[in-house]
Design an enzyme around this catalytic site. Sequence first.
Site, PDB file in Angstrom:
ATOM      1  N   THR A 328       0.833  -1.201   0.000  1.00 32.18           N
ATOM      2  CA  THR A 328       0.000   0.000   0.000  1.00 32.18           C
ATOM      3  C   THR A 328       0.867   1.250   0.000  1.00 32.18           C
ATOM      4  OG1 THR A 328      -1.629  -1.248   1.267  1.00 32.18           O
ATOM      5  CG2 THR A 328      -1.921   1.123   1.184  1.00 32.18           C
ATOM      6  N   CYS A 411      -4.457  -8.073   5.955  1.00 32.19           N
ATOM      7  CA  CYS A 411      -4.347  -6.681   6.374  1.00 32.19           C
ATOM      8  C   CYS A 411      -4.688  -6.542   7.857  1.00 32.19           C
ATOM      9  CB  CYS A 411      -5.269  -5.801   5.546  1.00 32.19           C
ATOM     10  SG  CYS A 411      -5.096  -4.053   5.938  1.00 32.19           S
ATOM     11  N   HIS A 480       2.135 -14.890   5.473  1.00 33.38           N
ATOM     12  CA  HIS A 480       3.048 -13.996   6.194  1.00 33.38           C
ATOM     13  C   HIS A 480       3.204 -14.575   7.598  1.00 33.38           C
ATOM     14  CE1 HIS A 480       3.905  -9.636   7.795  1.00 33.38           C
ATOM     15  NE2 HIS A 480       4.893 -10.475   8.013  1.00 33.38           N
ATOM     16  N   ARG A 536       8.820  -5.489   2.635  1.00 32.28           N
ATOM     17  CA  ARG A 536       9.640  -4.374   3.118  1.00 32.28           C
ATOM     18  C   ARG A 536      11.085  -4.457   2.649  1.00 32.28           C
ATOM     19  NH1 ARG A 536       9.487  -4.860   8.992  1.00 32.28           N
ATOM     20  NH2 ARG A 536       9.047  -7.013   8.446  1.00 32.28           N
TER      21      ARG A 536
END
Length: 665
Positions: A328, A411, A480, A536
């Site tokens: 995002t 999310c 994740h 990331r």
Amino acid sequence: MAAAVVAAGVAPVRTRFLASKEQFHAYLRARGEPSSGGEEKEKEEEKVEKKEEDGSCQSEPPAKRVKSEELGQDGENREDAGAAEKEPAERKRARGQNKSRPCMKPNHYEQSRLCPSVTQGSAEKCYFGPRCRFLHDVGEYMATKPADLGHSCVLFETFGKCIYGVTCRFAQAHLGDGYQNIVNTELAKQWEGKSPVRNNLSKELQHQLRKRKFSFKKADQYLRGLAKPHGDGGKGGKATGCSTEEQEVPNCTTPQEELGDGSECPVLPEQGEDPKPDALQSPSPAAAEDASSVKTVGPVTDEDIIKLRSCEKKKLDIQGKLYLAPLTTCGNLPFRRICKRFGADVTCGEMAVCTNLLQGQSSEWALLKRHHSEDIFGVQLEGAFPDTMTKCAELLNQTIEVDFVDINVGCPIDLVYKKGGGCALMTRSNKFEQIVRGMNSVLDVPLTVKIRTGVQEKINVAHKIIPKIREWGASMVTLHGRSREQRYTRGADWDYIAECAKIASPMPLFGNGDILSYEDANRAMQTGVSGIMIARGALIKPWLFTEIKEQRHWDISSSERFDILKDFTNYGLEHWGSDTQGVEKTRKFLLEWLSFLCRYIPVGLLEHLPQKINERPPYYMGRDYLETLMASQNVDDWIKISELLLGPVPTNFTFLPKHKANSYR
């Protein structure tokens, strides 16, 4: 020896490069300002800096002083009574999102704007006529237009024509006498009828969506089946063909039951929809009549009548490939182009909210755009209910070109979770099943799902959900290795990901979490996953894909890193525009990305390799001024970098990163 004295949670930089905060900022000031009268100016700035530190939420984050286990990668610290006692009572912790950050829209930076009809060379066709509030006099506009930012326009050099004409901030490269826009005919012909970006929202489609005239034939058919009363006393709400385990075991008692999840709560059809049984499941005359009333366009083909079997769908063959995560804000098209250049195999658009897409919002549809260099590309949808998600899937299936569609079930943010989307779907198994089955029934491309280990920190549930996802028809799962409560704190649980990979077989499972070097990637692949997703790590060092493919550490120089930023700004101007609005939009996204890039520590400065994603950089001096400037976590230094690329910022320009602890002033 240096490694022994490094504080826990801080990256091990070689002693000779380490610096104090004062030395670090004094060095940057000395190189950025004239030396005359420097001492007095330095003292004044130190006083100002001290005032800002005392009373502002933009003060230096405690991240420089806390241990890694107390630190979240998105700048969030855990609640810790001991740490709270040490900090002054008047200082608030820098954590979470900057929800109330000052936001000045790019189109507000230009007070006198030229009417688009003039820019496009058809001033006489202005829709608003004398009521138009924009300027129509080019000379008047040019008198107030800010100075050009450079001598070459990336749009003119790439496509042979700049559609922004006189409003372009690099207009001197393509303006002739009388402010006429020059066109390179030979180059423009090469791009005639071609578009480097696909999946644009047409005005016609936007009108259909806003007036609710788009036909959702397959989705409506599936949703009527959900609303059909079942033979168990009239209870509905279960997807057809659900497992016996699901039928026997009721949903766990969770706060999410308030959202309408449960076997007693069927999905009701939308207003004005006839709640009749599914035409394919009930051969009754009423159902047949309802099916025949659906308006069709063009001849009816076998594809309209015969549903594709799962084995006939397009396959998603990405075994062992490097997958750039949907990110995002930062995972925009120009950033994805940078990652593709460095070796990313699979890319995915930013999370798009299905309800906004169904309403035809231009800003949401912009997240679906695909550059021609993205050979394997998917989009990620977020939603909480089967009706909107299924309709959105059918809409995208008919209108855009993608290789797969991903459901966001990972999310963690409250805004999404409290509405029943994101991680909340892991606790709403009925709705989750209906969404996956519904979307799969209307898509011609593979459906994938991205999940976390669970909602609560020490209660993993992914291993229970993954076999069900496989049964419901998903082609792939990405896991994740953290729970919702963990957000981005501590390490990802790769042992648990390895267990889930075995359970998921033969369905592919991609692992995600904490990959910042080729060693991390190698360890991840040894767990038995089908591939790895990088999030990331790509924001901190987008050349990570090259490092993994070439199995080496790249001691990239500051000039090479600056060239990457140059490419990003060129891609941004090409994508968002080269007028003032486009320049400032490019600057905004560049600054957001710099809030991650500053965490990178050059390979040559580290005491030992590799850098870990959990380790925060200490204050250190780079091998040159630019390398030191890029290491700064000060917003003003990021703005300075943006000015090297995009010229001076407008008057009253303000910027704060998305997360409070990402930077300070």
